[in-house]
Design a protein around this motif. Structure first.
Motif, PDB file in Angstrom:
ATOM      1  N   ASP A  16     -36.247 -26.189  65.497  1.00  9.76           N
ATOM      2  CA  ASP A  16     -36.339 -25.401  66.729  1.00  9.76           C
ATOM      3  C   ASP A  16     -36.550 -23.913  66.462  1.00  9.76           C
ATOM      4  OD1 ASP A  16     -33.863 -24.570  65.811  1.00  9.76           O
ATOM      5  OD2 ASP A  16     -32.722 -25.485  67.441  1.00  9.76           O
ATOM      6  N   TYR A  43     -21.540 -38.103  61.212  1.00  6.22           N
ATOM      7  CA  TYR A  43     -21.984 -36.973  60.409  1.00  6.22           C
ATOM      8  C   TYR A  43     -22.835 -37.443  59.227  1.00  6.22           C
ATOM      9  CZ  TYR A  43     -18.969 -33.563  62.728  1.00  6.22           C
ATOM     10  OH  TYR A  43     -18.393 -32.719  63.643  1.00  6.22           O
ATOM     11  N   GLY A  74     -23.115 -29.156  60.912  1.00  6.38           N
ATOM     12  CA  GLY A  74     -23.282 -29.407  62.334  1.00  6.38           C
ATOM     13  C   GLY A  74     -23.824 -28.216  63.090  1.00  6.38           C
ATOM     14  N   THR A  75     -23.710 -28.278  64.411  1.00  9.96           N
ATOM     15  CA  THR A  75     -24.255 -27.218  65.264  1.00  9.96           C
ATOM     16  C   THR A  75     -23.525 -25.898  65.094  1.00  9.96           C
ATOM     17  OG1 THR A  75     -22.814 -28.017  67.055  1.00  9.96           O
ATOM     18  CG2 THR A  75     -25.083 -28.852  66.977  1.00  9.96           C
ATOM     19  N   ASP A  76     -22.277 -25.937  64.571  1.00 10.10           N
ATOM     20  CA  ASP A  76     -21.546 -24.692  64.360  1.00 10.10           C
ATOM     21  C   ASP A  76     -21.911 -24.018  63.049  1.00 10.10           C
ATOM     22  OD1 ASP A  76     -20.435 -26.474  62.601  1.00 10.10           O
ATOM     23  OD2 ASP A  76     -18.371 -26.258  63.297  1.00 10.10           O
ATOM     24  N   SER A  77     -22.821 -24.639  62.263  1.00  9.00           N
ATOM     25  CA  SER A  77     -23.304 -24.086  60.994  1.00  9.00           C
ATOM     26  C   SER A  77     -22.192 -23.872  59.978  1.00  9.00           C
ATOM     27  CB  SER A  77     -24.051 -22.755  61.222  1.00  9.00           C
ATOM     28  OG  SER A  77     -25.196 -22.972  62.016  1.00  9.00           O
ATOM     29  N   ASP A 117     -28.198 -33.145  60.439  1.00 14.56           N
ATOM     30  CA  ASP A 117     -26.863 -32.544  60.349  1.00 14.56           C
ATOM     31  C   ASP A 117     -26.310 -32.532  58.930  1.00 14.56           C
ATOM     32  OD1 ASP A 117     -26.787 -32.026  63.074  1.00 14.56           O
ATOM     33  OD2 ASP A 117     -25.859 -33.947  63.551  1.00 14.56           O
ATOM     34  N   SER A 139     -35.014 -24.155  60.720  1.00 15.12           N
ATOM     35  CA  SER A 139     -34.796 -25.392  61.471  1.00 15.12           C
ATOM     36  C   SER A 139     -35.996 -25.711  62.354  1.00 15.12           C
ATOM     37  CB  SER A 139     -33.537 -25.283  62.328  1.00 15.12           C
ATOM     38  OG  SER A 139     -33.680 -24.238  63.289  1.00 15.12           O
ATOM     39  N   ASN A 157     -34.580 -21.736  65.300  1.00  9.68           N
ATOM     40  CA  ASN A 157     -33.453 -20.892  65.695  1.00  9.68           C
ATOM     41  C   ASN A 157     -32.397 -20.706  64.615  1.00  9.68           C
ATOM     42  OD1 ASN A 157     -34.476 -20.427  68.273  1.00  9.68           O
ATOM     43  ND2 ASN A 157     -33.507 -22.258  69.115  1.00  9.68           N
ATOM     44  N   THR A 158     -32.466 -21.475  63.545  1.00 11.54           N
ATOM     45  CA  THR A 158     -31.480 -21.359  62.471  1.00 11.54           C
ATOM     46  C   THR A 158     -32.205 -21.184  61.151  1.00 11.54           C
ATOM     47  OG1 THR A 158     -29.929 -22.789  63.664  1.00 11.54           O
ATOM     48  CG2 THR A 158     -29.512 -22.445  61.318  1.00 11.54           C
ATOM     49  N   ASN A 161     -29.041 -16.690  62.811  1.00  9.54           N
ATOM     50  CA  ASN A 161     -29.475 -17.352  64.039  1.00  9.54           C
ATOM     51  C   ASN A 161     -30.385 -16.445  64.864  1.00  9.54           C
ATOM     52  OD1 ASN A 161     -27.877 -19.848  63.768  1.00  9.54           O
ATOM     53  ND2 ASN A 161     -26.117 -18.481  63.987  1.00  9.54           N
TER      54      ASN A 161
END
Length: 394
Positions: free
Chosen positions: A137, A339, A210-213, A190, A135, A139-140, A160
């Motif tokens: 950032d 989404y 989303g942010t919760d993967s 997303d 990602s 981080n993912t 992560n």
């Protein structure tokens, strides 16, 4: 009565905004993955006898092909992500199972310069391939691999970056992974994009991410990105550009890198003359002004990424239309929530409205309704924004 001549200036779009599909490069079976960088520089990977290496090439200039030595410090090298705000590119480099690294580079004046690096998660990968996406950032990390128990061959996993280390990769589950290989992960807005192999063929898919993967239900991309009976892979979306590779499934495979991009419409200034008849006030017939109702007469709800009415919706719209007088004017407005990519959301909201229009024209043609179609993409996420509304013009 007299005539008054007005001269009115306005802008006229002389061309329709269309997306043009263009082939960027043809190659044999050694061609794997690509992306178009700034200044129309094509970066692509080639599988060779001793490994996989990254090359650049100026768009439309095959003679400018250059093997990027600074990017190819491994025997297997692949671009796995980028950050548009910092101008960094993320490159996976592997020399052996115990020598794997993610390196970061900037691209300036046609040259790459290393800015840092990060270790890779420990992966007991039993697959011959390793697909990665990092990602923006950093981080993912989405991984395509066969790690212990999988649903088939390659599956998609997520790891992560937490406390300066990678978490244990977690399988994305049966919503995405099947008994077929899933590979070439890529994330934008997303939305998770990936490729699923089916025998000698392969097709590109998308799923909310989303942010919760936790991914949503995958949907096969439009046919333009998935030529039937061929090998389609490595889909990417960067701003208004969409890129992918299609290859024939014959013995002598030909790989073609495609791009779909939206050109700016031409605009022209035009002058027109309008004749207006000035009549005595007593002879003027005041037009009847109709306005849209303040609230919708009917609201239909949809599931995530659904565009067709369910049985409850069909029954509700039939009851509503039977109550309206012949010749009524209706506005059909489709919505989608926040989404997915801009193109997917626009398509879902528009098709919800258009399919209702088609339903009315087919089953209620005798009532001679006048239909207007609108659509809107909501920033808010959630089922309350997955709907279509019908308004009466009164």
């Amino acid at each position: 009565m007299k005539k008054i001549i007005y001269t009115i200036a306005f802008l006229l779009a002389t061309g329709t905004i269309v997306q043009a599909q263009t082939s960027l490069k043809h190659a044999g079976a050694d061609f794997a993955d690509f992306i178009l960088l700034e200044n129309d520089v094509l970066l692509y990977a080639r599988k060779e006898a001793d490994g996989q290496y990254l090359y650049t090439e100026k768009r439309g200039d095959a003679a400018s092909t250059k093997k990027e030595v600074v990017l190819n410090t491994g025997t297997i090298n692949a671009l796995i992500g980028r950050n548009t705000s910092t101008g960094e590119y993320y490159v996976y480099q592997k020399n052996s199972r115990n020598q794997e690294m993610i390196s970061f580079y900037t691209f300036k004046d046609g040259n790459f310069e290393k800015t840092g690096e990060r270790i890779l998660p420990r992966l007991k990968n039993h697959s011959h391939n390793l697909g990665l996406y990092l990602s923006e950032d950093k981080n993912t990390l989405v991984v395509s691999a066969e790690l212990g128990k999988s649903h088939g061959y390659e599956d998609l996993y997520v790891s992560n970056w937490e406390n300066n280390r990678w978490s244990k990769p977690q399988n994305l589950g049966k919503a995405v992974n099947t008994s077929q290989p899933e590979f070439a992960p890529y994330v934008a807005n997303d939305t998770l994009y990936f490729t699923r192999q089916d025998g000698a063929e392969a097709y590109n898919y998308s799923a909310s991410f989303g942010t919760d993967s936790k991914p949503g239900t995958p949907v096969k991309l439009d046919q333009v990105f998935n030529t039937t009976g061929t090998y389609n892979a490595y889909y990417k979306k960067v701003d208004e550009r969409q890129m992918w590779i299609s290859a024939s499934s014959e013995n002598s495979a030909l790989h073609t890198a495609y791009i779909l991009e939206k050109p700016a419409p031409p605009v022209e200034e035009v002058k027109v003359e309008i004749e207006e008849m000035i009549m005595p006030v007593e002879d003027v017939v005041q037009p009847v002004v109709k306005t849209r109702a303040a609230t919708p007469g009917l609201t239909l709800m949809y599931g995530f990424n659904k565009i067709y009415m369910d049985l409850v919706g069909v029954s509700a719209i039939a009851r509503f239309l039977n109550q309206q007088p012949e010749g009524s004017t209706l506005v059909i407005k489709g919505y989608s929530d926040g989404y997915g990519t801009a193109d997917v959301k626009e398509n879902v909201s528009r098709r919800r409205a258009l399919l209702i229009q088609q339903y009315i024209e087919k089953y209620f043609s005798a009532k001679k309704f006048t239909l207007e179609v609108e659509n809107e993409v909501r920033d808010e996420k959630g089922k309350a924004n997955r709907k279509a509304e019908l308004y009466l013009i009164q």
